[in-house]
Every structure is written in C-alpha cells, then in structure tokens.
Design an enzyme around this catalytic site. Structure first.
Site, PDB file in Angstrom:
ATOM      1  N   THR A 121       0.858  -1.189   0.000  1.00 19.93           N
ATOM      2  CA  THR A 121       0.000   0.000   0.000  1.00 19.93           C
ATOM      3  C   THR A 121       0.889   1.232   0.000  1.00 19.93           C
ATOM      4  OG1 THR A 121      -1.616  -1.189   1.245  1.00 19.93           O
ATOM      5  CG2 THR A 121      -1.812   1.193   1.265  1.00 19.93           C
ATOM      6  N   ALA A 271     -19.704  -2.401  16.043  1.00 20.34           N
ATOM      7  CA  ALA A 271     -19.175  -1.478  17.052  1.00 20.34           C
ATOM      8  C   ALA A 271     -18.348  -2.246  18.077  1.00 20.34           C
ATOM      9  CB  ALA A 271     -20.330  -0.777  17.746  1.00 20.34           C
ATOM     10  N   GLY A 272     -17.449  -1.548  18.732  1.00 16.72           N
ATOM     11  CA  GLY A 272     -16.634  -2.190  19.761  1.00 16.72           C
ATOM     12  C   GLY A 272     -15.382  -1.405  20.052  1.00 16.72           C
ATOM     13  N   CYS A 279      -3.122  -2.158   8.804  1.00 16.75           N
ATOM     14  CA  CYS A 279      -3.613  -1.486   7.586  1.00 16.75           C
ATOM     15  C   CYS A 279      -4.388  -0.217   7.900  1.00 16.75           C
ATOM     16  CB  CYS A 279      -4.467  -2.460   6.793  1.00 16.75           C
ATOM     17  SG  CYS A 279      -3.542  -3.920   6.323  1.00 16.75           S
TER      18      CYS A 279
HETATM   19  C1  UGA Z   1      -8.066  -4.409   5.760  1.00 12.21           C
HETATM   20  C2  UGA Z   1      -9.077  -4.376   4.598  1.00 12.21           C
HETATM   21  O1  UGA Z   1     -10.319  -4.943   5.029  1.00 12.21           O
HETATM   22  C3  UGA Z   1      -8.558  -5.159   3.397  1.00 12.21           C
HETATM   23  O2  UGA Z   1      -9.478  -5.045   2.311  1.00 12.21           O
HETATM   24  C4  UGA Z   1      -7.183  -4.571   2.989  1.00 12.21           C
HETATM   25  O3  UGA Z   1      -6.625  -5.281   1.906  1.00 12.21           O
HETATM   26  C5  UGA Z   1      -6.238  -4.657   4.169  1.00 12.21           C
HETATM   27  O4  UGA Z   1      -6.795  -3.911   5.281  1.00 12.21           O
HETATM   28  C6  UGA Z   1      -4.918  -4.074   3.765  1.00 12.21           C
HETATM   29  O5  UGA Z   1      -4.843  -2.868   3.508  1.00 12.21           O
HETATM   30  O6  UGA Z   1      -3.949  -4.819   3.581  1.00 12.21           O
HETATM   31  P1  UGA Z   1      -7.409  -6.159   7.678  1.00 12.21           P
HETATM   32  O7  UGA Z   1      -6.627  -5.050   8.293  1.00 12.21           O
HETATM   33  O8  UGA Z   1      -6.792  -7.493   7.539  1.00 12.21           O
HETATM   34  O9  UGA Z   1      -7.925  -5.755   6.196  1.00 12.21           O
HETATM   35  O10 UGA Z   1      -8.676  -6.384   8.603  1.00 12.21           O
HETATM   36  P2  UGA Z   1     -10.228  -5.982   8.598  1.00 12.21           P
HETATM   37  O11 UGA Z   1     -11.033  -7.205   8.582  1.00 12.21           O
HETATM   38  O12 UGA Z   1     -10.525  -4.972   7.578  1.00 12.21           O
HETATM   39  O13 UGA Z   1     -10.361  -5.320  10.048  1.00 12.21           O
HETATM   40  C7  UGA Z   1      -9.645  -4.135  10.402  1.00 12.21           C
HETATM   41  C8  UGA Z   1      -9.978  -3.730  11.813  1.00 12.21           C
HETATM   42  O14 UGA Z   1     -11.309  -3.227  11.893  1.00 12.21           O
HETATM   43  C9  UGA Z   1      -9.919  -4.857  12.838  1.00 12.21           C
HETATM   44  O15 UGA Z   1      -9.333  -4.371  14.023  1.00 12.21           O
HETATM   45  C10 UGA Z   1     -11.365  -5.221  13.065  1.00 12.21           C
HETATM   46  O16 UGA Z   1     -11.589  -5.778  14.335  1.00 12.21           O
HETATM   47  C11 UGA Z   1     -12.011  -3.866  12.933  1.00 12.21           C
HETATM   48  N1  UGA Z   1     -13.434  -3.922  12.555  1.00 12.21           N
HETATM   49  C12 UGA Z   1     -13.800  -4.487  11.378  1.00 12.21           C
HETATM   50  C13 UGA Z   1     -14.385  -3.366  13.394  1.00 12.21           C
HETATM   51  O17 UGA Z   1     -14.089  -2.837  14.479  1.00 12.21           O
HETATM   52  N2  UGA Z   1     -15.692  -3.390  13.012  1.00 12.21           N
HETATM   53  C14 UGA Z   1     -16.075  -3.942  11.836  1.00 12.21           C
HETATM   54  O18 UGA Z   1     -17.306  -3.927  11.545  1.00 12.21           O
HETATM   55  C15 UGA Z   1     -15.116  -4.510  10.998  1.00 12.21           C
END
Ligand code: UGA
Length: 449
Positions: A121, A271-272, A279
């Site tokens: 990125t 939420a949380g 990322c």
């Molecule tokens: C994120 C993006 O979702 C990917 O599409 C992207 O490729 C990646 O970053 C990257 O740039 O490499 P990732 O960091 O693995 O992926 O994880 P996510 O599933 O997106 O979660 C990110 C954070 O948000 C976590 O801490 C998760 O717990 C939190 N989250 C996610 C929430 O608090 N609420 C949600 O509804 C969803």
C-alpha cells in the site's frame, strides 16, 4: 509465467502462494534471511488460514522457490511484485524506504527488462517515483522498467480466500503491454483454474470478480479510498453505539437495519474496540497526510481517526464503572490479536488495554489461540495461558478483546464457577446480554442496553 515476489510478509506470501497455485513459477525473496530459512524448512512464519497447505502444494509441484539472494530472484522473474512494508513515520506519512531499496536492487541486479508491480500500500504518485528511481539507479542503460500498481484487498485471516475469490482485481498501468501481462497472470484466478483449498473443486458459482484496468494514480488512490471508507464506516458505527448507550437503544438492531439498505450494506458496522491492525490505522494516517500535501483537508477522516483513538477510553470508562478500582485486581484478557483468525498483534486494541491495566496495577492473565508468542516480547511480565479457562480462573473480571470463535463458544456457566467474580466487559459484543444476566454475570458491552 515466471514471477518474483519481494517481501515475504502476509501479502507477499499469500500473493506468491496463490499465483503459484494458479500455475505460475514464483521466486520469493526477503531481506530477512531467517524468514527465508524458515520457509525453506517448510515452516510458514505467520498464521493465515489455508496458507500452509497452498504453500506446501506449490513447493511439492515445484512452483514456488525461496531465496535470500535478491539478485537471483530479480533475475528469475519477468514480472516483479513488490510486497514490502510501508510503516508509518511519526508524521503519519508512509515510510517508503523499503520500496526505494527494492527499486535500487531491481535496477542494479536485473539483466533484462521487467514489469515492476507495486502491491504494497503506497501513497498516490509512488508509481511515478518508482519509475524515476529505477531509471536513475540503472544509470540510464538499455533495460526498460515498466511500473504498474496492483493493490491488494486481502483481509488478514481470510487472505487466501480473498485472493482466490476477489470482488475486483485492480491493475493500474501506463501501457497496454503491462495490462496484457497482468491480465495473463490473473486469468487463471478469473477463470477459476486453480486448486482451491477452501472449496475443494466446488467454488461457489457467480461472478469470479471484475478486472479493472486503470491508470497507476487511480489504482493507488482506489486502495486508500477503500480502506479509508471502511474505517469511516466502523467509526460511524462506534459513534452510533455511544448514542445508543445514552438513548437506550441497541446498536446491533440499529446497524443491522441500517445496513440492509443495499446502498449502505451490513458489513463493517460492528461497534466495539475500534479498528486495529497494520492497515487501517496507518493507511488512514497516510491518506490524511497525502491529502494535506496536495491542499485537501480530509476532516472526515481525521474525525474517524479521533473516534477510533477514543474507543479504549470508552472501554476503560466501562471497566472503571464495573470494577471501580483496578489496582490489585486479577483480570483475564481474552484475545491479543487485532482480530480473529490471525496471529497479528500490530496496533491491536488488546495491547493498549493491557498497557493501561498494567499502568493501573492490575494482575493480567492473557489468552489467545495464536498470538501469545507474539505478545510475550512486548509484555514479558504478564501471565499467558493457552487455555482460556486457565486465564479466567480466580479472575475479578474478563475483558473480551478479540472475536475468536473459541471465545464465542465459551461455557460461561463453567467459567463463572472458576472466576472470583462474575464480571465480563465485552469489547466485541460477542454474547447475549440477556443470557449473561441469566447466568448471573454483570455484563457490559458496546451500545447495548
Ligand atoms: C483491511 C481491509 O479490510 C482489506 O481489504 C485490505 O486489503 C487490508 O486492510 C490491507 O490494507 O492490507 P485487515 O486489516 O486485515 O484488512 O482487517 P479488517 O477485517 O478490515 O479489520 C480491520 C480492523 O477493523 C480490525 O481491528 C477489526 O476488528 C475492525 N473492525 C472491522 C471493526 O471494528 N468493526 C467492523 O465492523 C469490521
């Protein structure tokens, strides 16, 4: 096609493994020689579902090779994927020194022309810089270095599945020949000509994903704009959760109903404790920084970042309210990883929570199915338990920091008998408040009555 992957972190390994499964010959290299030795010995240095089996198969079929000799890897591939880290500097700006280092290596080691693809990125306009850097480092020789941007949208924990079943593949190019090469590389994925470790030959029917050809600048921006929008959504849900608490509504009911509008969507409204990982927090900072350098004040993103930083404060308000004094209390922390199904603890909310608990004199007992060994060097003085019930034994409170399935499935009747006090402060809204109260627990979560 013969491909090179530089950087064997989770993006590099998943990219290398999946492209090998798609029939390409992939040469992987990393500056970390220990990591390459581990890979050569058949050990996968990160926990990522299905990665182990895809790599094993690729090695057996002689489709993937590891070398700590970057020059050898660079010379082997026709197309080079740069998958190195771009960590944040103190200013929030992305540190591109690893990309610059790789540009120099490619320019100096290559013996034939290459298509160099940014997968890391990077801020917009990096492609242009990369092109200039390689031309300068090669001393203006005969070789041509074309640049493309192919941002990844992989989520840790489901990265292999995301790679094989993408909703879109974005390729940012400056010439038709580079587009054609990348199309050829990805055609086995779009035509589903690979051994899928997830569905064993029965991948769901439906769209295999769209391949979008854009300019390099657009491709770089698409990645930032995607991650930032998702982060905005999460912070939005978190503010709604705070409002729900004041007004007496239930955030799960609200966000579910809101998300059923297809223009909004139900995902990323959980939420949380807020977003962590390597990322979102860094990408959002880099995007704010990039915007300001071109004269755009991205107020909205700054607000999302501020909301996210306050999640731990909001959590501690709950902890203080429930537990009153933290000093001397034995606290079970359920979850260290920044989210479920990964051993990654970078920018994990749990680490901030533990830091504050220790600062207030708590006795911390932590558990996580995959991330204990990663957390130990950061917090060597707390107690770690493989078994969550051992972490919960004699605890004055349980704090849920990661949404692992094994925590969802915990037998709280059993846990309650082990704990000194039936108190759960749930940072991930995993349990039914009604059920927890029936079991005699004092139960707190985010945005629910
Ligand atoms: C994120 C993006 O979702 C990917 O599409 C992207 O490729 C990646 O970053 C990257 O740039 O490499 P990732 O960091 O693995 O992926 O994880 P996510 O599933 O997106 O979660 C990110 C954070 O948000 C976590 O801490 C998760 O717990 C939190 N989250 C996610 C929430 O608090 N609420 C949600 O509804 C969803």
């Amino acid at each position: 096609m013969r491909l090179t992957v530089i950087g064997c972190g989770y993006v590099g390994l998943v990219t290398g493994a999946c492209l090998a499964a798609a029939g390409h010959e992939v040469f992987c290299t990393d500056i970390d020689t220990k990591r390459i030795d581990q890979l050569k010995a058949g050990k996968v240095p990160i926990y990522e579902e299905h990665l182990d089996e895809v790599l094993k198969r690729a090695v057996a079929e002689k489709k993937i090779f590891y070398t700590s000799d970057a020059g050898e890897a660079i010379r082997a591939g026709e197309v080079i994927f740069i998958c190195v880290g771009t960590p944040p500097k103190d200013s929030g700006e992305a540190d591109l020194s690893a990309i610059d280092h790789v540009a120099r290596q490619i320019a100096q080691e290559a013996k034939s022309s290459k298509l160099v693809v940014e997968k890391s990125t990077v801020p917009a306009l990096t492609g242009m810089q990369l092109q200039k850097a390689m031309a300068a480092y090669s001393g203006g020789g005969e070789l041509k270095f074309h640049v493309a941007s192919n941002p990844e949208f992989l989520r840790e924990g489901t990265a292999v599945s995301d790679f094989f079943h993408p909703d879109r593949i974005v390729i940012g190019v400056e010439d038709p020949a580079s587009a054609a090469k990348l199309q050829e590389i990805y055609s086995p994925i779009l035509e589903r000509k690979f051994h899928c470790p997830i569905h064993a030959g029965k991948c769901p029917t439906g769209s295999p994903g769209e391949l979008l050809v854009t300019t390099i600048n657009s491709a770089e921006l698409i990645k930032h704009a995607s991650n930032s929008f998702l982060a905005l959504k999460i912070s939005y849900a978190n503010v709604i959760a705070d409002l729900c608490e004041r007004i007496g509504a239930d955030v799960e009911e609200v966000t579910h109903a809101v998300g059923l509008d297809p223009r909004i969507g139900t995902q990323f409204l959980k939420a949380g404790l807020g977003f962590g990982g390597f990322c979102f927090p860094k990408d959002i900072q880099a995007f704010i920084h990039l915007s300001s350098t071109v004269g755009i004040d991205f107020e909205m993103l700054k607000a999302a970042e501020k909301v996210n930083k306050q999640r731990i404060d909001r959590y501690f308000e709950k902890i203080h309210k429930a537990l009153w004094v933290i000093k001397g209390k034995r606290i079970a922390v359920l979850g260290l990883a920044f989210k479920a199904n990964t051993d990654d603890i970078r920018f994990a909310p749990a680490l901030d929570v533990i830091g504050r608990l220790m600062g207030e004199g708590a006795e911390v007992h932590a558990t996580d199915p995959e991330a204990i060994s990663r957390a130990k060097p950061i917090y060597p003085k707390i107690a770690y338990h493989e078994d969550p019930y051992d972490a919960l034994r004699a605890a004055d409170a349980a704090l849920v920091c990661t949404e692992w399935q094994i925590f969802r499935d915990l037998d709280w009747e059993r846990a309650g008998k082990l704990m000194a006090r039936r108190l759960v402060i749930d940072g991930r809204n995993l349990y039914s408040p009604q059920r927890m109260h029936e079991l005699g627990f004092d139960y707190y979560s985010f945005g629910r009555p």
